[in-house]
Design an enzyme around this catalytic site. Structure first.
Site, mmCIF file in Angstrom:
data_model
loop_
_atom_site.group_PDB
_atom_site.id
_atom_site.type_symbol
_atom_site.label_atom_id
_atom_site.label_comp_id
_atom_site.label_asym_id
_atom_site.label_seq_id
_atom_site.Cartn_x
_atom_site.Cartn_y
_atom_site.Cartn_z
ATOM 1 N N LEU A 1 0.193 6.930 36.363
ATOM 2 C CA LEU A 1 1.248 6.855 34.916
ATOM 3 C C LEU A 1 1.326 5.844 34.120
ATOM 4 O O LEU A 1 0.821 5.007 34.470
ATOM 5 C CB LEU A 1 2.873 6.966 35.650
ATOM 6 C CG LEU A 1 3.033 7.953 36.946
ATOM 7 C CD1 LEU A 1 4.663 7.995 37.139
ATOM 8 C CD2 LEU A 1 2.536 9.312 36.551
ATOM 9 N N CYS A 2 1.524 6.049 32.904
ATOM 10 C CA CYS A 2 1.380 5.276 31.775
ATOM 11 C C CYS A 2 2.739 4.260 31.698
ATOM 12 O O CYS A 2 3.358 4.661 30.540
ATOM 13 C CB CYS A 2 1.061 6.001 30.594
ATOM 14 S SG CYS A 2 0.125 5.043 29.299
ATOM 15 N N THR A 3 2.982 3.735 32.779
ATOM 16 C CA THR A 3 4.234 2.710 32.496
ATOM 17 C C THR A 3 3.946 1.512 33.622
ATOM 18 O O THR A 3 3.518 1.929 34.687
ATOM 19 C CB THR A 3 5.508 3.475 33.037
ATOM 20 O OG1 THR A 3 6.405 2.598 33.411
ATOM 21 C CG2 THR A 3 5.047 4.583 34.097
ATOM 22 N N LEU B 1 5.853 12.705 33.987
ATOM 23 C CA LEU B 1 4.623 12.661 33.522
ATOM 24 C C LEU B 1 3.678 13.971 33.633
ATOM 25 O O LEU B 1 2.511 13.816 33.188
ATOM 26 C CB LEU B 1 3.795 11.309 33.592
ATOM 27 C CG LEU B 1 3.834 10.396 32.629
ATOM 28 C CD1 LEU B 1 5.098 9.385 32.797
ATOM 29 C CD2 LEU B 1 2.744 9.584 32.313
#
Ligand SMILES: *Cc1c(COP(=O)(O)O)cnc(C)c1O
Length: 410
Positions: free
Chosen positions: A360-362, A400
């Site tokens: 995930l882009c976090t 996501l």
């Protein structure tokens, strides 16, 4: 550094040829049988063993209930149906899972603030015990009972005037949305006496995830005392006394397992007076994570191995969308690492510290933060231990839009 990695957490699963085995199958083969990563695997033998340990440690007339919210996988609940004395559910969905098993409805109880009118009718029709959380619920149940020609089975959930000290989550004492404040219970009991409902007893749950035997012992003493005071105003004999639970499991470095022997011994000392004062009561302890938490793992495959300014990142195909608890975002105040290892190279040469991150882009998608891990490459299998409770269904699976995780009982 040329030493094998040292695991600080005890590994309950046998290791063969450097590979973790789950349900007797090496992880490398289990992955092929599942055909997919990431997945959760729950080991039925460990669940059975845990129930046996509890039976051996607790007085014989303490009945064990499983709180389904810890792990509602139907196969796990089916397995537990043959082991425990009852289930606790917290929604109509969990009630369905429980009723699909051979467990008899009288041994299923339903707790939770904000039960809908529909849920209360369903529970009445099912004949399960409803843990009453408010006067509003009593009104609805009285109506449901009249219209259905049934007497709803009610245990009053009490918000006690004490708390379970050193708990991971406090659910009683002080202002709480759970249960009815103890000082308001007599009035509720008086109202109940005039209604077509079936008073069963009390449900007194004060907290969760506790590793201190002393605190649990103190809460149990207080619980019996409180029940004695309340029983004086009850509209009938106490037939059910749910003492709560709160037994914790060790997740983080330095945490020690609960001293179950001490809790059982202390409870045995309280039972003669309890049996005398509540001669018709069934005594219940309800546990979630203690029954299943240590029996489960989460398995994800390494997709990429990156180094950034001296730090190693193992990027895996699973993350917080399947396992929010391990990312530290499910009730932790200070983020700590769950026990993590490389399941197909358990005794691999230590690579120093590495971080395990999800796709995930976090920055929240962190499954292990700079922890000592064995050397791992793309394709290797990262395993998070202590993952049998509050895993998949406690996670934001849609976040996501990545594929879901599978669950298997082995
Ligand atoms: C969540 C909950 C449990 C289970 O808690 P664990 O920490 O998993 O043992 C038991 N009873 C009630 C009422 C709960 O809300």
């Amino acid at each position: 550094m040329n030493e094998a990695v040292r695991h600080t957490h005890p590994i309950l699963f046998p290791v063969r040829d450097n590979c973790l085995t789950l349900g007797g199958t090496p992880l490398s083969r289990l992955v092929e049988r599942v055909g997919y990563t990431p997945f959760y695997a729950y080991d039925r033998r460990l669940i059975t063993q845990r129930v046996s340990e509890l039976r051996a440690a607790l007085p014989v007339d303490i009945h064990l209930h499983y709180a389904i919210k810890a792990n509602p996988m139907p196969a796990v609940v089916q397995h537990l149906a043959g082991l425990v004395d009852g289930f606790d559910v917290a929604s109509a969905g969990e009630m369905k899972t429980a009723l699909d098993t051979p467990m008899v409805p009288e041994k299923i109880s339903f707790a939770g603030p904000g039960k809908t009118e529909r849920e209360l009718w369903q529970a009445t029709a099912a004949g399960i015990v409803i843990n009453l959380e408010s006067g509003r619920e009593l009104d609805i149940l009285a109506r449901a009972g009249r219209e259905l020609g049934l007497r709803p089975k009610i245990a009053v959930r009490v918000n006690p005037d004490f708390e379970l000290k050193s708990s991971g989550m406090k659910m009683g004492g002080g202002p709480k949305p759970f249960g009815v404040d103890v000082e308001r219970v007599p009035e509720l009991l008086a109202r109940m006496a005039g209604l077509p409902v079936d008073f069963h007893g009390f449900h007194i749950f004060s907290g969760s995830q506790n590793l201190k035997a002393e605190s649990i012992m103190e809460a149990q003493r207080n619980t019996f005392e409180l029940a004695r005071r309340l029983a004086a105003n009850a509209p009938g004999p106490v037939r059910l006394l749910n003492l709560g639970g709160g037994f914790g499991i060790p997740y983080f470095p330095g945490e020690r397992p609960l001293d179950l022997g001490a809790v059982g011994g202390h409870l045995a000392g309280l039972m003669p007076a309890a049996r005398r004062d509540f001669p018709e009561a069934e005594f219940v302890i309800e546990l979630g994570r203690y029954l299943v938490g240590e029996a489960g793992v989460y398995v994800a495959r390494v997709l990429d191995r990156k180094e950034s300014r001296g730090q190693v990142f193992l990027v895996v195909d699973g993350g917080l969308h399947h396992h929010l608890s391990a990312s530290g975002n499910f009730g932790q105040v200070i983020r700590k690492n769950y026990p993590v290892l490389v399941g197909n190279r358990v005794a691999a040469v230590a690579m120093g510290t590495a971080s395990v991150v999800g796709p995930l882009c976090t920055p929240l998608d962190l499954l292990a933060d700079r922890m000592p891990l064995g050397h791992a490459e793309v394709g290797d299998l990262v395993v998070i231990l202590q993952s049998g409770a509050y895993g998949l269904t406690s996670s934001p699976m849609a976040f996501l839009g990545h594929p879901p995780a599978l669950e298997v009982l082995v």
